[in-house]
Design a protein around this motif. Structure first.
Motif, PDB file in Angstrom:
ATOM      1  N   GLN A  99      43.620 -31.536  60.890  1.00 13.81           N
ATOM      2  CA  GLN A  99      43.201 -30.581  61.049  1.00 13.81           C
ATOM      3  C   GLN A  99      44.652 -29.684  62.070  1.00 13.81           C
ATOM      4  OE1 GLN A  99      41.876 -28.978  58.562  1.00 13.81           O
ATOM      5  NE2 GLN A  99      41.708 -27.295  59.175  1.00 13.81           N
ATOM      6  N   ALA A 100      44.067 -30.501  62.958  1.00 17.99           N
ATOM      7  CA  ALA A 100      44.607 -29.975  64.153  1.00 17.99           C
ATOM      8  C   ALA A 100      46.269 -29.603  64.444  1.00 17.99           C
ATOM      9  CB  ALA A 100      44.840 -30.086  65.596  1.00 17.99           C
ATOM     10  N   ALA A 101      46.763 -30.633  63.233  1.00 19.82           N
ATOM     11  CA  ALA A 101      48.287 -30.037  63.406  1.00 19.82           C
ATOM     12  C   ALA A 101      48.582 -29.546  62.300  1.00 19.82           C
ATOM     13  CB  ALA A 101      48.848 -32.323  62.631  1.00 19.82           C
ATOM     14  N   TYR A 102      47.963 -29.676  60.753  1.00 14.63           N
ATOM     15  CA  TYR A 102      48.632 -28.612  59.999  1.00 14.63           C
ATOM     16  C   TYR A 102      47.986 -27.162  60.320  1.00 14.63           C
ATOM     17  CZ  TYR A 102      47.418 -26.448  55.218  1.00 14.63           C
ATOM     18  OH  TYR A 102      47.407 -25.439  54.416  1.00 14.63           O
ATOM     19  N   GLU A 103      47.308 -26.711  61.325  1.00 17.26           N
ATOM     20  CA  GLU A 103      47.055 -25.852  61.638  1.00 17.26           C
ATOM     21  C   GLU A 103      48.065 -25.133  62.642  1.00 17.26           C
ATOM     22  OE1 GLU A 103      43.735 -25.463  63.846  1.00 17.26           O
ATOM     23  OE2 GLU A 103      42.605 -24.920  62.014  1.00 17.26           O
ATOM     24  N   GLN A 104      48.875 -26.040  63.311  1.00 17.56           N
ATOM     25  CA  GLN A 104      50.053 -26.046  64.077  1.00 17.56           C
ATOM     26  C   GLN A 104      51.561 -25.960  63.043  1.00 17.56           C
ATOM     27  OE1 GLN A 104      50.355 -25.818  67.231  1.00 17.56           O
ATOM     28  NE2 GLN A 104      52.682 -25.600  66.806  1.00 17.56           N
ATOM     29  N   ALA A 105      51.133 -26.523  61.330  1.00 14.53           N
ATOM     30  CA  ALA A 105      52.689 -26.520  60.996  1.00 14.53           C
ATOM     31  C   ALA A 105      52.724 -24.856  60.307  1.00 14.53           C
ATOM     32  CB  ALA A 105      52.052 -27.868  60.427  1.00 14.53           C
ATOM     33  N   LEU A 106      51.527 -24.707  60.263  1.00  8.05           N
ATOM     34  CA  LEU A 106      50.879 -23.352  59.408  1.00  8.05           C
ATOM     35  C   LEU A 106      51.848 -22.516  60.483  1.00  8.05           C
ATOM     36  CD1 LEU A 106      47.656 -23.635  57.652  1.00  8.05           C
ATOM     37  CD2 LEU A 106      50.387 -23.548  56.738  1.00  8.05           C
ATOM     38  N   ALA A 107      51.586 -22.469  61.145  1.00 11.90           N
ATOM     39  CA  ALA A 107      51.243 -21.498  62.508  1.00 11.90           C
ATOM     40  C   ALA A 107      53.342 -21.761  62.399  1.00 11.90           C
ATOM     41  CB  ALA A 107      51.156 -21.380  63.843  1.00 11.90           C
ATOM     42  N   ASN A 108      53.549 -22.906  62.840  1.00 13.99           N
ATOM     43  CA  ASN A 108      54.763 -22.555  63.084  1.00 13.99           C
ATOM     44  C   ASN A 108      56.127 -22.307  61.259  1.00 13.99           C
ATOM     45  OD1 ASN A 108      55.138 -23.603  65.673  1.00 13.99           O
ATOM     46  ND2 ASN A 108      55.309 -26.068  64.430  1.00 13.99           N
ATOM     47  N   LEU A 109      55.596 -22.323  60.249  1.00 16.60           N
ATOM     48  CA  LEU A 109      55.522 -21.362  59.257  1.00 16.60           C
ATOM     49  C   LEU A 109      56.070 -20.305  59.106  1.00 16.60           C
ATOM     50  CD1 LEU A 109      56.912 -21.887  56.337  1.00 16.60           C
ATOM     51  CD2 LEU A 109      54.469 -22.176  55.897  1.00 16.60           C
ATOM     52  N   ASN A 110      55.210 -19.576  59.486  1.00 13.21           N
ATOM     53  CA  ASN A 110      54.816 -18.166  59.898  1.00 13.21           C
ATOM     54  C   ASN A 110      56.170 -17.735  60.782  1.00 13.21           C
ATOM     55  OD1 ASN A 110      52.216 -18.294  57.802  1.00 13.21           O
ATOM     56  ND2 ASN A 110      51.031 -17.864  59.816  1.00 13.21           N
ATOM     57  N   ALA A 111      55.784 -18.220  61.872  1.00 14.41           N
ATOM     58  CA  ALA A 111      57.312 -18.142  62.541  1.00 14.41           C
ATOM     59  C   ALA A 111      58.065 -18.083  62.226  1.00 14.41           C
ATOM     60  CB  ALA A 111      56.980 -18.559  64.325  1.00 14.41           C
ATOM     61  N   ALA A 112      58.786 -18.740  61.242  1.00 16.48           N
ATOM     62  CA  ALA A 112      59.888 -19.228  60.700  1.00 16.48           C
ATOM     63  C   ALA A 112      60.209 -18.027  59.966  1.00 16.48           C
ATOM     64  CB  ALA A 112      60.125 -20.546  59.862  1.00 16.48           C
ATOM     65  N   LYS A 113      59.176 -17.555  59.471  1.00 15.30           N
ATOM     66  CA  LYS A 113      59.296 -16.926  58.058  1.00 15.30           C
ATOM     67  C   LYS A 113      59.442 -15.497  58.994  1.00 15.30           C
ATOM     68  CE  LYS A 113      56.530 -18.923  54.535  1.00 15.30           C
ATOM     69  NZ  LYS A 113      54.635 -18.619  53.938  1.00 15.30           N
ATOM     70  N   ALA A 114      58.359 -14.900  59.901  1.00 16.82           N
ATOM     71  CA  ALA A 114      58.772 -14.167  60.943  1.00 16.82           C
ATOM     72  C   ALA A 114      60.489 -13.812  61.688  1.00 16.82           C
ATOM     73  CB  ALA A 114      57.854 -13.978  62.106  1.00 16.82           C
ATOM     74  N   SER A 115      61.180 -14.773  61.500  1.00 19.52           N
ATOM     75  CA  SER A 115      62.831 -15.191  62.225  1.00 19.52           C
ATOM     76  C   SER A 115      63.477 -15.157  60.973  1.00 19.52           C
ATOM     77  CB  SER A 115      62.996 -16.418  62.894  1.00 19.52           C
ATOM     78  OG  SER A 115      61.870 -16.632  64.033  1.00 19.52           O
ATOM     79  N   LEU A 116      63.388 -14.892  59.927  1.00 20.93           N
ATOM     80  CA  LEU A 116      63.535 -15.355  58.443  1.00 20.93           C
ATOM     81  C   LEU A 116      63.866 -13.514  58.119  1.00 20.93           C
ATOM     82  CD1 LEU A 116      65.654 -16.244  56.220  1.00 20.93           C
ATOM     83  CD2 LEU A 116      63.515 -16.345  55.670  1.00 20.93           C
ATOM     84  N   VAL A 117      62.733 -12.797  58.218  1.00 18.55           N
ATOM     85  CA  VAL A 117      62.533 -11.559  58.126  1.00 18.55           C
ATOM     86  C   VAL A 117      63.860 -10.788  58.677  1.00 18.55           C
ATOM     87  CG1 VAL A 117      60.985  -9.129  57.508  1.00 18.55           C
ATOM     88  CG2 VAL A 117      60.162 -11.407  57.055  1.00 18.55           C
ATOM     89  N   ARG A 118      63.416 -11.386  60.415  1.00 18.84           N
ATOM     90  CA  ARG A 118      64.215 -10.456  60.993  1.00 18.84           C
ATOM     91  C   ARG A 118      65.891 -11.042  61.218  1.00 18.84           C
ATOM     92  NH1 ARG A 118      61.786 -11.678  64.877  1.00 18.84           N
ATOM     93  NH2 ARG A 118      63.027 -13.241  65.706  1.00 18.84           N
ATOM     94  N   ALA A 119      66.126 -11.689  60.744  1.00 20.73           N
ATOM     95  CA  ALA A 119      67.348 -12.571  60.487  1.00 20.73           C
ATOM     96  C   ALA A 119      68.165 -11.206  58.465  1.00 20.73           C
ATOM     97  CB  ALA A 119      67.464 -14.041  59.819  1.00 20.73           C
ATOM     98  N   GLN A 120      67.294 -11.050  57.368  1.00 21.50           N
ATOM     99  CA  GLN A 120      67.277 -10.995  56.583  1.00 21.50           C
ATOM    100  C   GLN A 120      67.887  -9.023  57.365  1.00 21.50           C
ATOM    101  OE1 GLN A 120      64.175 -11.336  54.503  1.00 21.50           O
ATOM    102  NE2 GLN A 120      65.522 -12.800  53.064  1.00 21.50           N
ATOM    103  N   GLN A 121      67.016  -8.695  57.582  1.00 23.95           N
ATOM    104  CA  GLN A 121      67.199  -7.458  58.151  1.00 23.95           C
ATOM    105  C   GLN A 121      68.526  -6.696  59.475  1.00 23.95           C
ATOM    106  OE1 GLN A 121      63.802  -6.178  60.987  1.00 23.95           O
ATOM    107  NE2 GLN A 121      62.627  -5.861  58.321  1.00 23.95           N
ATOM    108  N   ASP A 122      68.889  -7.315  60.073  1.00 21.51           N
ATOM    109  CA  ASP A 122      70.485  -7.609  60.599  1.00 21.51           C
ATOM    110  C   ASP A 122      71.344  -8.745  59.492  1.00 21.51           C
ATOM    111  OD1 ASP A 122      68.495  -7.088  62.732  1.00 21.51           O
ATOM    112  OD2 ASP A 122      68.838  -9.445  63.448  1.00 21.51           O
ATOM    113  N   ALA A 123      71.682  -8.951  59.374  1.00 24.84           N
ATOM    114  CA  ALA A 123      72.669  -9.451  57.577  1.00 24.84           C
ATOM    115  C   ALA A 123      72.762  -7.765  57.419  1.00 24.84           C
ATOM    116  CB  ALA A 123      71.736 -10.510  57.203  1.00 24.84           C
ATOM    117  N   GLU A 124      71.736  -7.138  56.861  1.00 28.34           N
ATOM    118  CA  GLU A 124      71.998  -6.777  55.659  1.00 28.34           C
ATOM    119  C   GLU A 124      72.031  -5.346  56.355  1.00 28.34           C
ATOM    120  OE1 GLU A 124      67.749  -6.091  54.013  1.00 28.34           O
ATOM    121  OE2 GLU A 124      67.488  -7.396  52.699  1.00 28.34           O
TER     122      GLU A 124
END
Length: 370
Positions: A99-124
């Motif tokens: 369960q801890a590993a799953y929660e860590q994986a979700l946190a990493n996914l959310n961080a990656a999604k935030a970085s993606l949003v920032r990268a999309q804004q910079d690219a635009e």
């Protein structure tokens, strides 16, 4: 001198009488008498009989439950030996670390999604400036590369979440199908190893299968029986239980194996029997009785005519000049006081039934035919 002559004459008379007696005895002896026996003709008769085949009861479906993750058993959610339904929860394995590993994986996914949003804004933003020739081309290319990298990181994070989520689901073991579960091989608190520790076995038991091995010569017969439509309550296949009783429900052929075993010359046939009361258990041994369904009448002789020598069977047949010959026979099933002869005799052969202990190969007999 006179006494000597008298004695000589007396001895001569005695010798003459002995010689005459021996000659007369030889004339009276004659040929040896014929051995009296009782015999009957082998005949074809209309008879209902069953061929028997050793059988083993097996489950149509059976699976061993083994864990796919390591840990300690924290829950057992069934009653041993009971019926279970597909998808029913059976075992729980300690899931804290997963369960801890799953929660860590979700946190990493959310961080990656935030970085993606920032990268999309910079690219635009850089694309807009590039259209106005207000930014260097290299900065635009760098923004696009950062966006692509962020997209890959999100995809990797999503894959990791799915993997960890699957591992988390493996901490709960469910029934793969409807069946009966056995006695648990582990208890609460036991440590289990992925793929190695046997937890339990589930098997389907209604219907249940019965395996027999048939001789290769029987293949055409069983192939025909498999194609034959089964009538309600058809008793063509019956199962004899270890206690000698007949099982209440008839069976039918499910499968004939693809190939003959070259070492034994036999072929495996699988039958299925209804088992609503659960009377039949996997591993039980018995005999499958297959009803004779051929139009040819079987050749029968009395059972008492057969003698056994080193697991082979023989009968004495009366031939020409009342001489007996011993013949090897292949027997089928016994029907009351008679037995079926599959090979070795022909219809009409005169078979000795009484007096076999007094005769030998080539002996002459006097037949009292019944």
């Amino acid at each position: 001198m006179r006494d000597y002559i008298k004695q000589t004459g007396l001895w001569g008379l005695i010798l003459l009488l002995v010689a005459c007696g021996d000659k007369k005895a030889g004339q009276q002896q004659g040929p040896p008498p014929h051995t009296p026996v009782t015999a009957v003709k082998a005949s074809r008769e209309n008879a209902v009989y069953y061929d028997q085949f050793p059988a083993t009861v097996i489950a149509v479906k059976e699976v061993e439950l083994r864990p796919q993750v390591a840990g300690y058993i924290t829950g057992m959610h069934f009653q041993e030996g009971s019926r279970v339904r597909r998808g029913q929860k059976l075992y729980s394995i300690d899931q804290q670390q997963y369960q801890a590993a799953y929660e860590q994986a979700l946190a990493n996914l959310n961080a990656a999604k935030a970085s993606l949003v920032r990268a999309q804004q910079d690219a635009e933003r850089y694309n807009t400036l590039a259209q106005q020739d207000a930014v260097a081309r290299q900065l635009v290319d760098n923004a696009r590369a950062t966006l692509a990298s962020a997209q890959q990181q999100v995809a990797a994070a999503q894959a990791n979440v799915r993997q960890v989520q699957t591992t988390l689901r493996y901490t709960t073991i469910n029934a793969p199908f409807d069946g009966t579960i056995g006695i648990s091989q582990v208890r609460l608190g036991a440590a289990v190893t992925p793929g190695q520790t046997l937890l339990n076995v589930i098997s389907s038991d209604n219907p249940i299968a019965v395996d027999i091995n048939i001789d290769e010569a029987e293949i055409p017969r069983f192939t025909q029986l498999q194609r034959r439509p089964a009538a309600p309550r058809d008793s063509l296949f019956t199962l004899q239980l270890p206690n000698g009783n007949l099982y209440a429900y008839p069976g039918s052929i499910q499968t004939i194996d693809r190939a003959v075993d070259p070492q034994t010359g036999t072929l495996r046939v699988r039958l299925t029997f209804p088992n609503p009361e659960g009377q039949l258990k996997a591993g039980l041994n018995g005999n499958v009785r297959v009803k004779n369904n051929t139009s040819a009448l079987p050749l029968l002789i009395p059972q008492k005519a057969v003698t056994e020598q080193m697991s082979e069977y023989f009968v004495y047949v009366v031939g020409d000049s009342s001489k007996v010959t011993q013949k090897k026979v292949t027997l089928g099933v016994r029907i009351n006081d008679k037995v079926i002869v599959k090979d070795g005799l022909t219809e009409g052969d005169l078979v000795v039934t009484e007096g076999t202990q007094k005769i030998r190969e080539g002996g002459v007999v006097k037949v009292n035919q019944k």
